[in-house]
Structure formats: C-alpha cells, structure tokens
Design a protein around this motif. Structure first.
Motif, mmCIF file in Angstrom:
data_model
loop_
_atom_site.group_PDB
_atom_site.id
_atom_site.type_symbol
_atom_site.label_atom_id
_atom_site.label_comp_id
_atom_site.label_asym_id
_atom_site.label_seq_id
_atom_site.Cartn_x
_atom_site.Cartn_y
_atom_site.Cartn_z
ATOM 1 N N ARG A 44 5.978 -8.120 11.053
ATOM 2 C CA ARG A 44 7.051 -9.022 10.634
ATOM 3 C C ARG A 44 8.059 -8.247 9.796
ATOM 4 O O ARG A 44 7.694 -7.331 9.057
ATOM 5 C CB ARG A 44 6.483 -10.163 9.779
ATOM 6 C CG ARG A 44 5.599 -11.081 10.542
ATOM 7 C CD ARG A 44 5.013 -12.116 9.623
ATOM 8 N NE ARG A 44 3.995 -12.842 10.357
ATOM 9 C CZ ARG A 44 3.787 -14.124 10.250
ATOM 10 N NH1 ARG A 44 4.479 -14.838 9.395
ATOM 11 N NH2 ARG A 44 2.865 -14.703 10.962
ATOM 12 N N SER A 46 9.528 -9.290 7.221
ATOM 13 C CA SER A 46 9.221 -9.513 5.799
ATOM 14 C C SER A 46 8.131 -8.542 5.325
ATOM 15 O O SER A 46 8.193 -8.039 4.201
ATOM 16 C CB SER A 46 8.793 -10.961 5.556
ATOM 17 O OG SER A 46 7.658 -11.289 6.339
ATOM 18 N N THR A 47 7.168 -8.244 6.189
ATOM 19 C CA THR A 47 6.121 -7.276 5.846
ATOM 20 C C THR A 47 6.703 -5.877 5.778
ATOM 21 O O THR A 47 6.423 -5.116 4.841
ATOM 22 C CB THR A 47 4.986 -7.322 6.888
ATOM 23 O OG1 THR A 47 4.439 -8.633 6.918
ATOM 24 C CG2 THR A 47 3.903 -6.319 6.569
#
Length: 75
Positions: A44, A46-47
């Motif tokens: 992701r 965000s990761t």
C-alpha cells in the motif's frame, strides 16, 4: 523477477533492525519480513510512505525494476 525490494539494504544503511522498523511503521514483523524477502505481491502507498519516513529515503531506494526479458540490457 521484475521488482526487487531493497528494504534490507536501506535498513542496514540506517542501522535499523526489523523490530525497530516494525514499531515505527506499525506493521507486524511477519508482514515486514514478507516485504523484506521479496515475497510480497503488493504494498500500500500508505505503508510505503511510512517506511520511507522511518528510513528517511525515497521509494526508489526501496524498489528496483529488473528487466527479466533481457537481463543484460543496460538500465
């Protein structure tokens, strides 16, 4: 191969353990280990952002494309 994950290289450059990175990015050790060993099928944004923030690096420092059709081709 396609995409190579250089997470272990960046962690070594920053002298950061998997445990410390896990705490900083709020990911389990097993999920980080899957990413570090190149067994992950996806990540992701965000990761990726959290890992880049924790390691003070760019996504390109972590991910590398290798041409599997013509591996001798110069990048």
């Amino acid at each position: 191969m396609g995409i190579i994950v250089n997470l272990d290289v960046m962690m070594a450059k920053r002298k950061m353990s998997l445990n410390e990175l896990s705490e900083r990015v709020d990911l389990t050790l097993s999920n980080l280990s899957i990413l570090k060993t190149g067994k992950a099928k996806a990540i992701r944004f965000s990761t990726l952002e959290a890992i880049c923030r924790a390691l003070d690096c760019q996504p390109a420092d972590l991910l590398e494309y290798v041409n599997t059709e013509n591996p001798t081709e110069i990048k």
